[in-house]
Design an enzyme around this catalytic site. Structure first.
Site, mmCIF file in Angstrom:
data_model
loop_
_atom_site.group_PDB
_atom_site.id
_atom_site.type_symbol
_atom_site.label_atom_id
_atom_site.label_comp_id
_atom_site.label_asym_id
_atom_site.label_seq_id
_atom_site.Cartn_x
_atom_site.Cartn_y
_atom_site.Cartn_z
ATOM 1 C CE1 TYR A 113 -3.877 1.487 -0.790
ATOM 2 C CE2 TYR A 113 -3.426 2.844 1.131
ATOM 3 C CZ TYR A 113 -4.138 2.608 -0.039
ATOM 4 O OH TYR A 113 -5.088 3.485 -0.457
ATOM 5 N NE ARG A 123 -8.219 12.290 -4.774
ATOM 6 C CZ ARG A 123 -8.058 11.191 -4.017
ATOM 7 N NH1 ARG A 123 -7.171 10.255 -4.316
ATOM 8 N NH2 ARG A 123 -8.784 11.021 -2.947
ATOM 9 C CE LYS A 161 -7.230 2.439 0.594
ATOM 10 N NZ LYS A 161 -7.843 3.581 1.210
ATOM 11 C CD GLU A 196 -10.027 3.740 -1.544
ATOM 12 O OE1 GLU A 196 -10.793 3.146 -0.766
ATOM 13 O OE2 GLU A 196 -9.274 4.647 -1.171
ATOM 14 C CG ASP A 197 -7.899 6.915 -4.602
ATOM 15 O OD1 ASP A 197 -8.309 7.430 -3.544
ATOM 16 O OD2 ASP A 197 -6.749 6.494 -4.739
ATOM 17 C CG ASP A 239 -11.107 4.436 2.824
ATOM 18 O OD1 ASP A 239 -11.520 4.536 3.990
ATOM 19 O OD2 ASP A 239 -9.934 4.153 2.544
ATOM 20 C CG ASP A 240 -10.745 8.486 -1.422
ATOM 21 O OD1 ASP A 240 -9.594 8.155 -1.155
ATOM 22 O OD2 ASP A 240 -11.431 7.926 -2.303
ATOM 23 C CG ASN A 273 -1.225 9.176 1.499
ATOM 24 O OD1 ASN A 273 -0.332 9.319 2.303
ATOM 25 N ND2 ASN A 273 -2.420 8.708 1.824
HETATM 26 P P1 NAD Z 1 -9.473 16.138 -4.074
HETATM 27 O O1 NAD Z 1 -9.033 16.208 -5.466
HETATM 28 O O2 NAD Z 1 -10.896 15.863 -3.773
HETATM 29 O O3 NAD Z 1 -9.085 17.516 -3.349
HETATM 30 C C1 NAD Z 1 -7.885 18.212 -3.507
HETATM 31 C C2 NAD Z 1 -8.112 19.635 -3.010
HETATM 32 O O4 NAD Z 1 -6.861 20.316 -2.996
HETATM 33 C C3 NAD Z 1 -9.051 20.439 -3.900
HETATM 34 O O5 NAD Z 1 -9.996 21.101 -3.091
HETATM 35 C C4 NAD Z 1 -8.134 21.469 -4.552
HETATM 36 O O6 NAD Z 1 -8.780 22.714 -4.787
HETATM 37 C C5 NAD Z 1 -7.089 21.626 -3.472
HETATM 38 N N1 NAD Z 1 -5.866 22.224 -3.996
HETATM 39 C C6 NAD Z 1 -5.244 21.975 -5.168
HETATM 40 N N2 NAD Z 1 -4.166 22.789 -5.291
HETATM 41 C C7 NAD Z 1 -4.113 23.519 -4.172
HETATM 42 C C8 NAD Z 1 -3.238 24.547 -3.698
HETATM 43 N N3 NAD Z 1 -2.192 24.923 -4.425
HETATM 44 N N4 NAD Z 1 -3.486 25.083 -2.488
HETATM 45 C C9 NAD Z 1 -4.535 24.684 -1.756
HETATM 46 N N5 NAD Z 1 -5.408 23.740 -2.145
HETATM 47 C C10 NAD Z 1 -5.188 23.171 -3.344
HETATM 48 O O7 NAD Z 1 -8.552 15.084 -3.381
HETATM 49 P P2 NAD Z 1 -8.757 14.391 -1.940
HETATM 50 O O8 NAD Z 1 -9.462 13.102 -2.076
HETATM 51 O O9 NAD Z 1 -9.328 15.369 -0.991
HETATM 52 O O10 NAD Z 1 -7.241 14.031 -1.596
HETATM 53 C C11 NAD Z 1 -6.300 15.048 -1.386
HETATM 54 C C12 NAD Z 1 -5.041 14.434 -0.819
HETATM 55 O O11 NAD Z 1 -5.324 13.843 0.422
HETATM 56 C C13 NAD Z 1 -4.400 13.350 -1.684
HETATM 57 O O12 NAD Z 1 -3.006 13.496 -1.659
HETATM 58 C C14 NAD Z 1 -4.766 12.081 -0.989
HETATM 59 O O13 NAD Z 1 -3.779 11.073 -1.149
HETATM 60 C C15 NAD Z 1 -4.787 12.545 0.427
HETATM 61 N N6 NAD Z 1 -5.599 11.650 1.252
HETATM 62 C C16 NAD Z 1 -5.007 11.107 2.338
HETATM 63 C C17 NAD Z 1 -5.719 10.230 3.122
HETATM 64 C C18 NAD Z 1 -5.115 9.643 4.352
HETATM 65 O O14 NAD Z 1 -5.610 8.664 4.853
HETATM 66 N N7 NAD Z 1 -4.066 10.208 4.877
HETATM 67 C C19 NAD Z 1 -7.017 9.887 2.772
HETATM 68 C C20 NAD Z 1 -7.607 10.484 1.650
HETATM 69 C C21 NAD Z 1 -6.878 11.366 0.899
#
Ligand code: NAD
Length: 541
Positions: free
Chosen positions: A96, A149, A167, A238-239, A261-262, A402
């Site tokens: 993962y 995504r 997963k 997922e994603d 999950d996201d 991530n």
């Molecule tokens: P998403 O595409 O739904 O959201 C991304 C957000 O970031 C959008 O609102 C976008 O406007 C914003 N963004 C883009 N460029 C930006 C900038 N320069 N400044 C500020 N904001 C900006 O994606 P998501 O599902 O919300 O995932 C986002 C990140 O979180 C990914 O890297 C994902 O891997 C991570 N994530 C981590 C976990 C965890 O368990 N730690 C879980 C889910 C997602």
């Protein structure tokens, strides 16, 4: 594990669900017609594990380790899961995050073994046939993506299949979901990533993404057909890109057993981190103010669950919403910014001054915590971290994006710039950091802590659907498992090596919630925890 009566000889050795290779006993060799098809010595599981560890230790990179483990997965699931369970700290980052990011990017270049189901937009009207073609007689959990995504890596098209596969490996390793009853699914509606469209080895449809009605109809066909064949199946989204993720969740959330999950898993784990941080600071949830870098699925999912947790503690919802603010690619999300806000951002668009600078936003709002979920690396700059440390005795700093390359800051920077006062968690793993003689052990605020247990509880009870309270029950249970020793060393989560125990207890808490709230599709057993534990798959010794 499923036994297949008609399998004999080579067919047994080629069936990963029942193959045990040289660990087949003499008796089993007789029974399955294996005489002469294996070296004569009967080996133990321990010896098999030692052999695999020797091979894996020789691999120069995590990616190479993945290739070996993936081949093992395709030939001997018992040994694969034995390795994964016994050495979860070593191999979870291989199957993962963070390695899975690279695995997905190269999926079409390393594809060797068929796994799961691929449903393309050209299969519209034929999804039943695909579902019927799946060899699984029973399925407890489906993890499905449309590849739009993937982690913080963007639109990977069909290459996103690495995520459902990864997963589901964790579902079995961490929560004991029977591997024979798991199904990874990728919906292929095309990709807008030029590099893949031009890649001669790309395995997906070479066309731009289809959206709108045709997309919705394909998703609906999949949801209907999957539940027609397996009525109690849990479907984990997922994603998906956030242009679809919120709508899909809204459409199916109360209709059937599913979650995103996201949005919801991430929220559950982040709220746990907050509960742990509050144990350190001694403050109340009601006194917290959070500013999110990002306003997508993860950010609004977490913000919503924080609001729900505040409401559960007696705060008015309107007031609770004011405790969370979002910052996206256009700046602070406010009610006066002038652009048309996506539906999911609106509740958090407050009447505040507009700014395009996150540092300015921090100065303006004086949050107790900043949560990075934007996939924009190093956006928690030293200046921002110092500002958080000036405002708060113990600032909450979660860099949750991530893979590692997308983290808003690394652990060392977070501790250094806050003089060792940060309450830090990250999406991908970081090594311990020693700052001025104190060693901090940051742990992953990664949804992999909770989704396996959430799924276990839901599957065990044949739950009808998963309301918010179920996710908060999981958060509270996980927070209880963080020890004082963990907190002293800056760990806001229990060690990942304890994940099976953690999942058993989260599964029990979720199951308890389902029974208490009339959501279960079966009778509550007398000793719930024992029954949940007994339900969990364990590799044969
Ligand atoms: P998403 O595409 O739904 O959201 C991304 C957000 O970031 C959008 O609102 C976008 O406007 C914003 N963004 C883009 N460029 C930006 C900038 N320069 N400044 C500020 N904001 C900006 O994606 P998501 O599902 O919300 O995932 C986002 C990140 O979180 C990914 O890297 C994902 O891997 C991570 N994530 C981590 C976990 C965890 O368990 N730690 C879980 C889910 C997602």
């Amino acid at each position: 594990m499923t036994e297949c009566k008609h399998n004999r000889g080579n067919a047994v050795l080629r069936n990963p669900l029942i193959n045990r290779s040289a660990a087949f006993t003499q008796e089993e060799r007789e029974q399955h017609g294996l005489r002469g098809l294996l070296p004569p010595a009967v080996t133990t599981m321990e010896d098999q594990v030692t052999r695999m560890r020797t091979i894996l230790d020789r691999c120069p990179t995590s990616f190479d380790k993945f290739l070996i483990l993936d081949s093992l997965h395709a030939t001997d699931e018992n040994l694969y899961f034995k390795l994964l369970i016994d050495y979860i700290d070593d191999y979870m980052p291989v199957v993962y995050t963070p390695t899975v990011g690279e695995v997905c990017q190269k999926f079409s270049h390393i594809y060797r073994h068929p796994r799961g189901a691929f449903i393309s937009i050209n299969d519209k009207g034929h999804v039943r046939e695909i579902i019927e073609n799946c060899p699984n007689e029973e399925v407890d959990v489906i993890v499905v993506t449309d590849g739009q995504r993937i982690l913080g890596l963007g639109d990977l098209g069909i290459n996103g299949m690495g995520i459902p596969c990864g997963k589901l490996s964790l579902y079995t390793a961490c929560a004991g979901i029977d591997p024979a009853k798991t199904l990874p699914v990728t919906i292929d509606v095309g990709t807008n990533t030029e590099a893949y469209l031009n890649d001669p080895l790309y395995l997906g449809l070479r066309q731009e993404r289809v959206t709108g009605e045709a997309y919705d109809e394909l998703i609906e066909e999949f949801m209907v057909e999957a539940r027609r064949r397996w009525p109690n199946v849990l479907i984990q989204f997922e994603d998906f890109g956030n242009n679809h993720a919120f709508d899909i969740l809204e459409r199916y959330r109360e209709q059937c057993l599913c979650f995103n999950d996201d949005i919801q898993g991430t929220a559950t784990v982040a709220v746990t981190g907050v509960y742990s941080a509050l144990r350190v600071t001694g403050q109340k949830l009601a006194d917290q103010k959070f500013l999110f870098m990002g306003a997508g699925e993860a950010a609004t999912g977490i913000a919503q669950l924080i609001v729900d947790a505040m409401v559960e503690e007696g705060m008015d919802r309107e007031e609770a919403l004011k405790h969370c603010a979002l910052f996206d690619s256009k700046g602070l999300v406010t009610s006066t910014r002038g652009d048309k806000l996506a539906h999911h951002k609106v509740p958090f668009a407050h009447d505040m001054p507009n700014t395009k600078s996150f540092l300015e936003a921090v100065k303006l709002l004086r949050p107790t915590g900043i949560l990075g979920v934007s996939a924009q690396p190093n956006t928690f700059t030293p200046e921002i971290l110092r500002e958080m440390a000036a405002i708060n005795e113990r600032p909450i700093i979660f860099a949750l994006s991530n893979p590692t390359s997308r983290a808003e800051c690394d652990a060392e920077t977070a501790y250094r710039e806050t003089e060792g006062r940060a309450l830090f968690a990250s999406g991908s793993p970081f090594a311990p950091v020693t700052y001025e003689g104190h060693t901090f052990v940051p742990r992953q605020g990664n949804n992999s802590y909770v989704f396996p247990g959430l799924g276990l509880g839901a599957v065990f009870t044949k739950a009808k659907w998963m309301p918010t309270g179920m996710f908060l029950a999981a958060s509270r249970e996980l927070a209880k498992l963080v020890s004082e020793v963990d907190l002293e060393q800056g760990s806001l989560y229990p060690p990942l090596s304890a994940i099976r125990e953690v999942s058993a207890l989260i599964g029990t808490a979720v199951a308890d919630y389902a029974y208490e709230h009339g959501l279960a599709g079966n009778e509550r057993p007398e000793n719930l925890e024992a029954a949940v534990r007994a339900f969990m798959f364990t590799p044969k010794a």
